[in-house]
Design a protein around this motif. Structure first.
Motif, PDB file in Angstrom:
ATOM      1  N   UNK A  40       0.830  -1.209   0.000  1.00  0.00           N
ATOM      2  CA  UNK A  40       0.000   0.000   0.000  1.00  0.00           C
ATOM      3  C   UNK A  40       0.861   1.255   0.000  1.00  0.00           C
ATOM      4  N   UNK A  41       0.605   2.122  -0.992  1.00  0.00           N
ATOM      5  CA  UNK A  41       1.364   3.362  -1.138  1.00  0.00           C
ATOM      6  C   UNK A  41       1.214   4.219   0.117  1.00  0.00           C
ATOM      7  N   UNK A  42       2.352   4.713   0.636  1.00  0.00           N
ATOM      8  CA  UNK A  42       2.330   5.601   1.791  1.00  0.00           C
ATOM      9  C   UNK A  42       2.293   4.900   3.122  1.00  0.00           C
ATOM     10  N   UNK A  43       2.190   3.574   3.115  1.00  0.00           N
ATOM     11  CA  UNK A  43       2.138   2.842   4.391  1.00  0.00           C
ATOM     12  C   UNK A  43       3.542   2.672   4.963  1.00  0.00           C
ATOM     13  N   UNK A  44       3.601   2.511   6.290  1.00  0.00           N
ATOM     14  CA  UNK A  44       4.889   2.293   6.944  1.00  0.00           C
ATOM     15  C   UNK A  44       5.488   0.970   6.482  1.00  0.00           C
ATOM     16  N   UNK A  45       4.640  -0.075   6.331  1.00  0.00           N
ATOM     17  CA  UNK A  45       5.129  -1.374   5.902  1.00  0.00           C
ATOM     18  C   UNK A  45       5.788  -1.334   4.539  1.00  0.00           C
ATOM     19  N   UNK A  46       5.238  -0.527   3.637  1.00  0.00           N
ATOM     20  CA  UNK A  46       5.841  -0.406   2.308  1.00  0.00           C
ATOM     21  C   UNK A  46       7.139   0.391   2.372  1.00  0.00           C
ATOM     22  N   UNK A  47       7.125   1.497   3.144  1.00  0.00           N
ATOM     23  CA  UNK A  47       8.296   2.368   3.212  1.00  0.00           C
ATOM     24  C   UNK A  47       9.495   1.638   3.804  1.00  0.00           C
ATOM     25  N   UNK A  48       9.275   0.888   4.882  1.00  0.00           N
ATOM     26  CA  UNK A  48      10.387   0.166   5.500  1.00  0.00           C
ATOM     27  C   UNK A  48      10.968  -0.856   4.532  1.00  0.00           C
ATOM     28  N   UNK A  49      10.091  -1.621   3.870  1.00  0.00           N
ATOM     29  CA  UNK A  49      10.577  -2.628   2.937  1.00  0.00           C
ATOM     30  C   UNK A  49      11.332  -1.979   1.778  1.00  0.00           C
ATOM     31  N   UNK A  50      10.800  -0.886   1.265  1.00  0.00           N
ATOM     32  CA  UNK A  50      11.458  -0.196   0.144  1.00  0.00           C
ATOM     33  C   UNK A  50      12.829   0.335   0.562  1.00  0.00           C
ATOM     34  N   UNK A  51      12.912   0.915   1.774  1.00  0.00           N
ATOM     35  CA  UNK A  51      14.205   1.426   2.243  1.00  0.00           C
ATOM     36  C   UNK A  51      15.243   0.320   2.354  1.00  0.00           C
ATOM     37  N   UNK A  52      14.815  -0.874   2.744  1.00  0.00           N
ATOM     38  CA  UNK A  52      15.759  -1.976   2.882  1.00  0.00           C
ATOM     39  C   UNK A  52      16.260  -2.473   1.535  1.00  0.00           C
ATOM     40  N   UNK A  53      15.359  -2.597   0.584  1.00  0.00           N
ATOM     41  CA  UNK A  53      15.780  -3.175  -0.703  1.00  0.00           C
ATOM     42  C   UNK A  53      16.416  -2.133  -1.617  1.00  0.00           C
ATOM     43  N   UNK A  54      16.167  -0.850  -1.369  1.00  0.00           N
ATOM     44  CA  UNK A  54      16.762   0.184  -2.223  1.00  0.00           C
ATOM     45  C   UNK A  54      18.117   0.656  -1.699  1.00  0.00           C
ATOM     46  N   UNK A  55      18.479   0.223  -0.504  1.00  0.00           N
ATOM     47  CA  UNK A  55      19.803   0.514   0.047  1.00  0.00           C
ATOM     48  C   UNK A  55      20.433  -0.824   0.428  1.00  0.00           C
ATOM     49  N   UNK A  56      21.049  -1.502  -0.509  1.00  0.00           N
ATOM     50  CA  UNK A  56      21.534  -2.865  -0.246  1.00  0.00           C
ATOM     51  C   UNK A  56      22.523  -2.918   0.917  1.00  0.00           C
ATOM     52  N   UNK A  57      22.185  -3.689   1.945  1.00  0.00           N
ATOM     53  CA  UNK A  57      23.012  -3.778   3.145  1.00  0.00           C
ATOM     54  C   UNK A  57      23.821  -5.063   3.181  1.00  0.00           C
ATOM     55  N   UNK A  58      23.729  -5.856   2.120  1.00  0.00           N
ATOM     56  CA  UNK A  58      24.532  -7.074   2.044  1.00  0.00           C
ATOM     57  C   UNK A  58      23.843  -8.296   2.601  1.00  0.00           C
ATOM     58  N   UNK A  59      22.532  -8.201   2.830  1.00  0.00           N
ATOM     59  CA  UNK A  59      21.807  -9.347   3.364  1.00  0.00           C
ATOM     60  C   UNK A  59      20.518  -9.598   2.604  1.00  0.00           C
ATOM     61  N   UNK A  60      19.701 -10.503   3.146  1.00  0.00           N
ATOM     62  CA  UNK A  60      18.451 -10.925   2.510  1.00  0.00           C
ATOM     63  C   UNK A  60      17.266 -10.359   3.273  1.00  0.00           C
ATOM     64  N   UNK A  61      16.209  -9.972   2.514  1.00  0.00           N
ATOM     65  CA  UNK A  61      14.995  -9.428   3.122  1.00  0.00           C
ATOM     66  C   UNK A  61      13.841 -10.382   2.848  1.00  0.00           C
ATOM     67  N   UNK A  62      13.072 -10.701   3.895  1.00  0.00           N
ATOM     68  CA  UNK A  62      11.929 -11.593   3.780  1.00  0.00           C
ATOM     69  C   UNK A  62      10.670 -10.843   4.224  1.00  0.00           C
ATOM     70  N   UNK A  63       9.781 -10.455   3.293  1.00  0.00           N
ATOM     71  CA  UNK A  63       8.504  -9.866   3.698  1.00  0.00           C
ATOM     72  C   UNK A  63       7.632 -10.927   4.380  1.00  0.00           C
ATOM     73  N   UNK A  64       6.951 -10.551   5.451  1.00  0.00           N
ATOM     74  CA  UNK A  64       6.023 -11.449   6.136  1.00  0.00           C
ATOM     75  C   UNK A  64       4.658 -10.784   6.160  1.00  0.00           C
ATOM     76  N   UNK A  65       3.706 -11.424   5.474  1.00  0.00           N
ATOM     77  CA  UNK A  65       2.338 -10.905   5.417  1.00  0.00           C
ATOM     78  C   UNK A  65       1.433 -12.077   5.055  1.00  0.00           C
ATOM     79  N   UNK A  66       0.540 -12.522   5.945  1.00  0.00           N
ATOM     80  CA  UNK A  66      -0.284 -13.716   5.683  1.00  0.00           C
ATOM     81  C   UNK A  66      -1.295 -13.510   4.570  1.00  0.00           C
ATOM     82  N   UNK A  67      -1.498 -12.267   4.136  1.00  0.00           N
ATOM     83  CA  UNK A  67      -2.505 -11.981   3.111  1.00  0.00           C
ATOM     84  C   UNK A  67      -1.887 -11.760   1.733  1.00  0.00           C
ATOM     85  N   UNK A  68      -0.572 -11.841   1.618  1.00  0.00           N
ATOM     86  CA  UNK A  68       0.084 -11.573   0.339  1.00  0.00           C
ATOM     87  C   UNK A  68       1.027 -12.724  -0.019  1.00  0.00           C
ATOM     88  N   UNK A  69       1.048 -13.034  -1.309  1.00  0.00           N
ATOM     89  CA  UNK A  69       2.025 -14.009  -1.799  1.00  0.00           C
ATOM     90  C   UNK A  69       3.360 -13.344  -2.095  1.00  0.00           C
TER      91      UNK A  69
END
Length: 930
Positions: A40-69
């Protein structure tokens, strides 16, 4: 050759250790789960995930959401248990009511760290506080560390980790920033881009449910990228944890704090003068001074000081020399300097002579040194060199105004060599475009440059105060004169009797008896219940005398006209007795009058009335007060605060912060008072406050000190030079149990670990915790060590000069008993009565864990006497008392003697990756020593 009884690598003695860092899971994770990730645009959940994947920190990111594939094109998982790899860090952004369950799942999955960004906890009231309790309950089931809830998140700019919902990524730098306000974080982040300020860490701490100030200060103290730590604080939380960590780290890295809530509408009413004089914000200042932390008043000061302390040495004192090419800016700098407690340096005759030869006759002939508007770069540089060589100057400020003859750029080049001269050099290049290039040259040369001279003077005042704070951590206290052990039984009995009688206010007589039990001189005080008895006592004591009301309920005697001074005969005593009885009966009732006390009238010539007191602060526990006393104590408002326990150095610091201190040193023909004896009184008073915890408030007012007629070399405590004329003690409420009494902010000297012991050869010694005063004895110990002992202890040879360096030994002797314990074997020669330390052992807690490392060092002359075994036994008992789970040490493989000692006491010896080193460890659990 006999194997040496030494063990432990440098790490157990190191003040900062980079190993065993549970917070690495938060600041340097290899895998992150975002629980509550969203498209969801503008949500905290989207912003945090985007910040992690757009600034590569050398690790893996796993989204957790029971309603999304998937979320943002990345495969999502229904819960943390479904994530196919171990997760270091979980970022939780789910609604507050779900967080306890989510954290419980993370603990079960072995997640090492969590950041709870979600809001809706204690900030909303009781229901939110209950959710926090449930979250903490889940955290305590495992070894997870948690930041938050209700926070922005964290950034590690050096690894490009952006675990926040901020709109940008902080620039990499050397400043570790911690804020309790997420909103302030975003504002400072935005400001930092414009000012080109970089960070080693950018942390929003939130509600501090688990990870607090102490944890983060320790972490940044160990972080090689962090050179200074700046903090925005709204509440201190665990005061003892903060002070313990801050004092340790402040020795190597500046810690600068700005705290909201500096002013208070009013202090709560208190029964004692001390309670009325102590304000919580003032106590906070006191606590920061105690641990070597600098407090500033504005956001700009926060980062100015971080930059200045990184570039320039600290001034040794408050005296500044100002060089300027215009009079007005010099006056502005002087006003700012003096108003805030600094001083202008007094130029020496040699400096005047040198300046006279250099400068035109019209120069100011004073400090500020006005070198006139036509000053060229060479005149600036030579004047600065002359001023810098003056020993009375602690720092220098060069001011330049852009006049027609001024060359800001060349002047800056000429001043560059003065960047590192052992004294701080600051500059104020006033103006804008005309001076911009010159100011940049100075800044690049590590000479901090300010647009206005009053700002530079303000910064200099911060610098010398910071140095003053740190000096208390470095100075070795004086070993006090041998004094009788306090009669704790007398004090305890008086307190117990009062509580059993249902009283929380002690009488003046009882209060003075407690002071006397701790070696504080008091004036003779006798109780009379009739006028005739008062006359009889007066004649026994000798005229003139003083009569004071004796009551179990009246706190301020003067409020009921209950003090009559300078009574010279029986008639005056009878009249005073009747007057006091009548006044008390009229104002508070006859039942409150229990008689009078009769005391000798002390000659007040060449004497000063002081106050010494203690009251309780809600965050820091008992707080000490010292200052100008007497009836007008609250009018003069001349006092300093301190946190117990005190030593002689800290006692002198309290005295130095008052205006009366100047008079106590001697003034206008009156000799100085016995300052060493006064120090001892403060130390003993501190011990009383520490040990008798049922005391809520205590005043000695006045504490009378007299100027010394004959300067004594020994600080003897006698009624001739120092005496408590009046005292008041108020106890905690009767329904408060000992376990509920306020904790001391700083753990006191652990007397429970002091006990005698006999070596195998029959030598009687005392094993006790180390004290700050032990530094000279530690120097002697190190002089007795062989190269083998040094090698076995430190795993390499260290020069004696390095081992006995003052800065190093200060850290080893002046310890925080909350984070480590050092036991020494103290031998007193029966013939010379001189003391000698034969051995030292140390148990150091590992930050963020429930484990500790130990080390032992025994003088070569006293090895094979069972010393190492006995010290290790006692360290194990300390570990059990502290409820540690594991104690370990690294031992050289060839040091078989120490390995045998460890095995005898239940340690297991394990090989390490280094074949020359083995690891000894013991799990404490419920084991007991034989």
């Amino acid at each position: 050759m006999q194997k040496s009884m030494q063990l432990g690598s440098d790490r157990a003695y190191d003040i900062l250790r980079s190993e065993h860092q549970p917070l690495d899971a938060i600041f340097a994770p290899k895998s992150i789960a975002v629980i509550g990730a969203s498209d969801r645009e503008g949500s905290v959940g989207r912003t945090v995930l985007w910040n992690l994947i757009s600034h590569p920190f050398g690790g893996t990111v796993f989204p957790v959401n029971p309603k999304r594939y998937n979320v943002l094109g990345i495969k999502a998982y229904p819960n943390i248990a479904a994530v196919p790899e171990p997760v270091d860090l979980a970022i939780v952004i789910t609604p507050a009511p779900t967080v306890p369950y989510v954290i419980g799942e993370c603990v079960d999955a072995g997640v090492k760290g969590a950041i709870v960004i979600s809001a809706g906890f204690k900030e909303i009231g009781t229901a939110g506080a209950e959710l926090e309790r449930q979250v903490l309950q889940q955290v305590c089931r495992g070894k997870m560390r948690l930041i938050g809830p209700n926070c922005l998140g964290v950034m590690n700019p050096h690894t490009y980790l952006n675990a926040t919902f901020a709109n940008g990524m902080a620039l990499p730098g050397k400043v570790g920033f911690i804020s309790q306000s997420g909103a302030l974080c975003t504002a400072i982040l935005d400001w930092s881009f414009h000012e080109n300020v970089g960070f080693s860490a950018f942390i929003s701490i939130g509600s501090m449910l688990d990870v607090g100030w102490g944890d983060l200060i320790y972490y940044l103290g160990d972080d090689p990228h962090t050179e200074s730590i700046v903090i925005y604080m709204e509440s201190i939380g665990d005061a003892r944890s903060f002070l313990s960590a801050a004092r340790e780290v402040a020795l190597t890295k500046p810690i600068i704090v700005i705290k909201a809530g500096r002013t208070e509408a009013a202090a709560k009413a208190a029964a004692s003068h001390t309670g009325a004089l102590v304000g919580s914000d003032t106590v906070f200042d006191t606590a920061l001074r105690r641990c070597g932390v600098l407090r500033v008043k504005s956001i700009s000061d926060l980062f100015d000081m971080a930059e200045v302390l990184a570039k320039q040495p600290r001034p040794k004192g408050p005296k500044l020399t100002v060089i300027t090419n215009a009079g007005g800016p010099g006056v502005l700098a002087t006003d700012a300097l003096i108003t805030d407690g600094g001083e202008l340096a007094e130029l020496s005759p040699q400096t005047y002579e040198a300046l006279n030869q250099l400068l035109p006759p019209q120069w100011s002939h004073n400090n500020p040194i006005d070198i006139l508007g036509d000053a060229d770069p060479s005149r600036y540089a030579k004047a600065l060199e002359i001023a810098a060589n003056d020993p009375s100057s602690d720092g220098l400020l060069a001011i330049l105004t852009p006049q027609a003859m001024t060359d800001p750029i060349q002047t800056a080049y000429q001043l560059k060599p003065f960047a590192q001269i052992g004294k701080p050099v600051l500059a104020s290049w006033m103006g804008d475009v005309d001076v911009e290039a010159g100011a940049e040259i100075l800044n690049q040369a590590s000479i901090p440059t300010f647009a206005f001279p009053d700002t530079a003077a303000h910064v200099f005042n911060y610098m010398w105060r910071y140095h003053y704070n740190l000096r208390a951590l470095y100075e070795t206290p004086v070993v006090p004169e041998q004094a009788d052990t306090p009669d704790r039984t007398v004090a305890k009995t008086i307190l117990q009797n009062a509580r059993q009688a249902g009283r929380t206010l002690l009488t003046e007589v009882e209060s003075k008896q407690i002071l006397a039990a701790y070696g504080i001189p008091t004036v003779v005080t006798q109780v009379a219940t009739s006028a005739e008895e008062a006359v009889q006592l007066a004649e026994e004591i000798g005229y003139p005398v003083v009569l004071k009301v004796f009551s179990q309920t009246i706190t301020h005697k003067t409020d009921v006209n209950g003090v009559h001074l300078n009574l010279h005969d029986a008639k005056a005593v009878r009249e005073a007795y009747d007057a006091i009885a009548l006044s008390v009966s009229t104002k508070v009732g006859a039942s409150e009058f229990a008689g009078v006390t009769v005391q000798p009238m002390i000659d007040l010539k060449n004497s000063y009335e002081l106050i010494l007191g203690s009251s309780i602060d809600s965050q820091f526990g008992p707080v000490l007060l010292f200052g100008t006393g007497g009836q007008l104590v609250e009018v003069f408002q001349d006092q300093a605060l301190g946190l117990p326990p005190l030593n002689t150095t800290l006692a002198r610091r309290m005295m130095e912060q008052t205006r009366i201190y100047k008079a106590l040193q001697g003034i206008r023909g009156i000799k100085a008072v016995n300052l060493e004896a006064l120090e001892q009184v403060l130390v003993r008073f501190s011990q009383l406050v520490v040990e008798q915890r049922f005391i809520k408030e205590i005043d000695i007012n006045p504490l009378l000190v007299k100027a010394e007629e004959h300067q004594e070399s020994k600080p003897e405590l006698t009624q001739n030079s120092l005496v408590a004329l009046d005292a008041r003690i108020i106890l905690h409420d009767l329904d408060i149990a000992e376990a509920q009494l306020p904790k001391l902010a700083i753990r006191p000297y652990p007397t429970q670990y002091v006990s005698p012991w006999t070596m195998r050869n029959g030598t009687q010694v005392t094993i006790r915790p180390i004290r700050p005063e032990d530094e000279p004895l530690m120097i002697k110990l190190h002089k007795t060590l062989s190269e083998e002992s040094v090698f076995f202890r430190y795993f390499h040879l260290i020069k004696l000069s390095q081992r006995i360096a003052h800065e190093r030994l200060t850290r080893l002797c002046f310890i925080d008993y909350d984070r480590e314990m050092a036991l020494v074997v103290d031998y007193q020669n029966p013939e010379t009565e001189e003391h000698e330390i034969l051995a030292v052992s140390r148990l150091s807690k590992l930050h963020g864990t429930n484990e500790a490392e130990f080390a032992i060092l025994v003088s070569d002359r006293y090895q094979c006497q069972g010393v190492g075994t006995e010290l290790l036994k006692r360290l194990l008992q300390v570990g059990r008392d502290e409820q540690l789970t594991l104690i370990s040490a690294e031992i050289l493989t060839e040091n078989s003697a120490m390995q045998r000692v460890c095995e005898k006491l239940g340690f297991c010896i394990h090989p390490t990756a280094d074949a020359s080193v083995v690891r000894a460890e013991i799990k404490l659990g419920c084991q007991h020593l034989e």
